[in-house]
Design an enzyme around this catalytic site. Sequence first.
Site, PDB file in Angstrom:
ATOM      1  N   ARG A  42      44.519  54.195  43.179  1.00 19.27           N
ATOM      2  CA  ARG A  42      45.021  52.926  42.659  1.00 19.27           C
ATOM      3  C   ARG A  42      46.456  53.091  42.157  1.00 19.27           C
ATOM      4  O   ARG A  42      47.273  52.181  42.235  1.00 19.27           O
ATOM      5  CB  ARG A  42      44.117  52.415  41.525  1.00 19.27           C
ATOM      6  CG  ARG A  42      44.472  51.011  41.118  1.00 19.27           C
ATOM      7  CD  ARG A  42      43.491  50.412  40.146  1.00 19.27           C
ATOM      8  NE  ARG A  42      43.750  50.829  38.784  1.00 19.27           N
ATOM      9  CZ  ARG A  42      43.322  50.149  37.718  1.00 19.27           C
ATOM     10  NH1 ARG A  42      42.602  49.069  37.861  1.00 19.27           N
ATOM     11  NH2 ARG A  42      43.594  50.578  36.511  1.00 19.27           N
ATOM     12  N   ASP A 218      30.856  47.529  40.117  1.00 22.64           N
ATOM     13  CA  ASP A 218      32.117  46.786  40.193  1.00 22.64           C
ATOM     14  C   ASP A 218      32.811  47.084  41.526  1.00 22.64           C
ATOM     15  O   ASP A 218      33.043  48.240  41.866  1.00 22.64           O
ATOM     16  CB  ASP A 218      33.013  47.251  39.021  1.00 22.64           C
ATOM     17  CG  ASP A 218      34.228  46.368  38.817  1.00 22.64           C
ATOM     18  OD1 ASP A 218      34.521  45.526  39.701  1.00 22.64           O
ATOM     19  OD2 ASP A 218      34.892  46.519  37.778  1.00 22.64           O
ATOM     20  N   GLU A 244      30.011  43.023  40.627  1.00 25.66           N
ATOM     21  CA  GLU A 244      31.214  42.456  40.001  1.00 25.66           C
ATOM     22  C   GLU A 244      32.384  42.340  40.982  1.00 25.66           C
ATOM     23  O   GLU A 244      32.658  43.279  41.738  1.00 25.66           O
ATOM     24  CB  GLU A 244      31.596  43.368  38.823  1.00 25.66           C
ATOM     25  CG  GLU A 244      32.830  42.923  38.052  1.00 25.66           C
ATOM     26  CD  GLU A 244      32.922  43.662  36.715  1.00 25.66           C
ATOM     27  OE1 GLU A 244      31.867  43.942  36.099  1.00 25.66           O
ATOM     28  OE2 GLU A 244      34.045  43.954  36.296  1.00 25.66           O
ATOM     29  N   GLU A 270      37.614  38.262  35.469  1.00 23.98           N
ATOM     30  CA  GLU A 270      38.594  39.019  34.660  1.00 23.98           C
ATOM     31  C   GLU A 270      40.018  38.717  35.097  1.00 23.98           C
ATOM     32  O   GLU A 270      40.948  38.911  34.333  1.00 23.98           O
ATOM     33  CB  GLU A 270      38.301  40.527  34.734  1.00 23.98           C
ATOM     34  CG  GLU A 270      38.548  41.154  36.093  1.00 23.98           C
ATOM     35  CD  GLU A 270      38.239  42.660  36.100  1.00 23.98           C
ATOM     36  OE1 GLU A 270      37.043  43.007  36.063  1.00 23.98           O
ATOM     37  OE2 GLU A 270      39.176  43.463  36.151  1.00 23.98           O
ATOM     38  N   HIS A 320      35.623  40.855  29.778  1.00 21.96           N
ATOM     39  CA  HIS A 320      36.128  42.001  30.540  1.00 21.96           C
ATOM     40  C   HIS A 320      36.765  43.019  29.604  1.00 21.96           C
ATOM     41  O   HIS A 320      37.658  42.674  28.834  1.00 21.96           O
ATOM     42  CB  HIS A 320      37.178  41.506  31.544  1.00 21.96           C
ATOM     43  CG  HIS A 320      38.011  42.600  32.122  1.00 21.96           C
ATOM     44  ND1 HIS A 320      39.372  42.672  31.966  1.00 21.96           N
ATOM     45  CD2 HIS A 320      37.657  43.679  32.845  1.00 21.96           C
ATOM     46  CE1 HIS A 320      39.827  43.747  32.596  1.00 21.96           C
ATOM     47  NE2 HIS A 320      38.804  44.379  33.135  1.00 21.96           N
ATOM     48  N   GLU A 340      31.762  45.177  27.132  1.00 19.64           N
ATOM     49  CA  GLU A 340      32.048  46.357  27.957  1.00 19.64           C
ATOM     50  C   GLU A 340      32.707  47.448  27.104  1.00 19.64           C
ATOM     51  O   GLU A 340      33.541  47.162  26.259  1.00 19.64           O
ATOM     52  CB  GLU A 340      32.996  45.932  29.091  1.00 19.64           C
ATOM     53  CG  GLU A 340      33.370  47.046  30.043  1.00 19.64           C
ATOM     54  CD  GLU A 340      34.073  46.529  31.314  1.00 19.64           C
ATOM     55  OE1 GLU A 340      34.515  45.375  31.336  1.00 19.64           O
ATOM     56  OE2 GLU A 340      34.167  47.315  32.284  1.00 19.64           O
TER      57      GLU A 340
HETATM   58 MG   LIG Z   1      35.902  44.716  36.637  1.00 17.94          MG
END
Ligand SMILES: [Mg+2]
Length: 385
Positions: A42, A218, A244, A270, A320, A340
Amino acid sequence: MQIQHVRVTHLDTSIWGFLAEREKTLPLVTPLDIYNQYRETRGSWFWDSGCAIVEIVADDGTSGFGWCEDGCRAIKPIIENHLSRLLIGENPFEVEGIWDRLFRASIPYGRKGAALEAISAIDIALWDLMGKATGRPVYELLGGPIRKTLPVYASALHPVESVNVCREAENYVEQGYSAMKTRFPCGPGDGSRGMAENEAHIARIRETIGDDVDLMADVYMGWDFHYAVRMCQRLEKYRLAWLEEPFLPDDLISYAKLRKETPIPLSGGEHEFTRYGFQQIIDMEAMDILQPDLRRCGGFTEAKKIAAMAAACGITVIPHAYCITHLHFAAATPNIPMVEYFPLPIWAEPAPSTWQPLFIDEPVPAQARVTLSVQPGLGIRLKRE
Ligand SMILES: [Mg+2]
């Protein structure tokens, strides 16, 4: 009381804490995985770590602060060159009018994205200020608390080596977590081999934690509709509590279609902004669980409306990410069952001593629950250095 100053400071620190640094290199599927040059990490496409701290000072010296992500350094100019003009001289308690004016005034360049993040940070600062001015925690101003302690779920379980994934999942059960969330390794760019890998990852965790612990997964916007349909068929037997963000936030048609194809509940939100954005999700029956982030969707003032809209349609809200704003909001909102939390995995290196958290006094969960302090405002302090 009148607003006298609005100060915006950019810091090269992520609002996501140490997780953001780790996630730059941890494996997880992302919306850019379909492009070979951005598949590995990422960090190859993500913006630099950064946040904006907005401090609002009233004429009697009382101040409050809010914050939002700011990797592109866009927040300071938005507030200093425009929004602060609509704040100076206003009564900081009149949050409804202030929010509405900021939103209306920024329409041509706002509505979603950085401008809404700026409005969110301002709104969070105003609620902190109201709390400090009245000597009450924000959750009390919001009409809470409805609970003294809040359950948190463990959100981590990146698809690293399988032995570590299993150790990590086991460790969360030992710590008392009754729900945990993982990330997928693969998306459409990885072909059928990736589907088998995704399934094996989920199967491994389910086998490790047994049937009595909730498991969520997710996708971080990394799939497309046909891939998701085929993946959900393979995943149904693992009884996910939710899937998610399978798609980009604007692709609500795919969400709505996928809900008709699978019994797995879908979550998202989110990356959505304001009551108008969430109303579209609700209208299209696109999600079972909404996950607004108060540092994006418009702060407390707007999130209250979003949660009320969700409540009227039997939709659960689970904000989120872990942050103090979400704890106050959850403590005052009946349709938020848990929050979370990003624990450090048992196999992971702890943050280096040079890494500094943004805030002092942020509560840390124990036995999968977190207790809010009775300090006024948000009850945390900014690390000044
Ligand atoms: Mg997420």
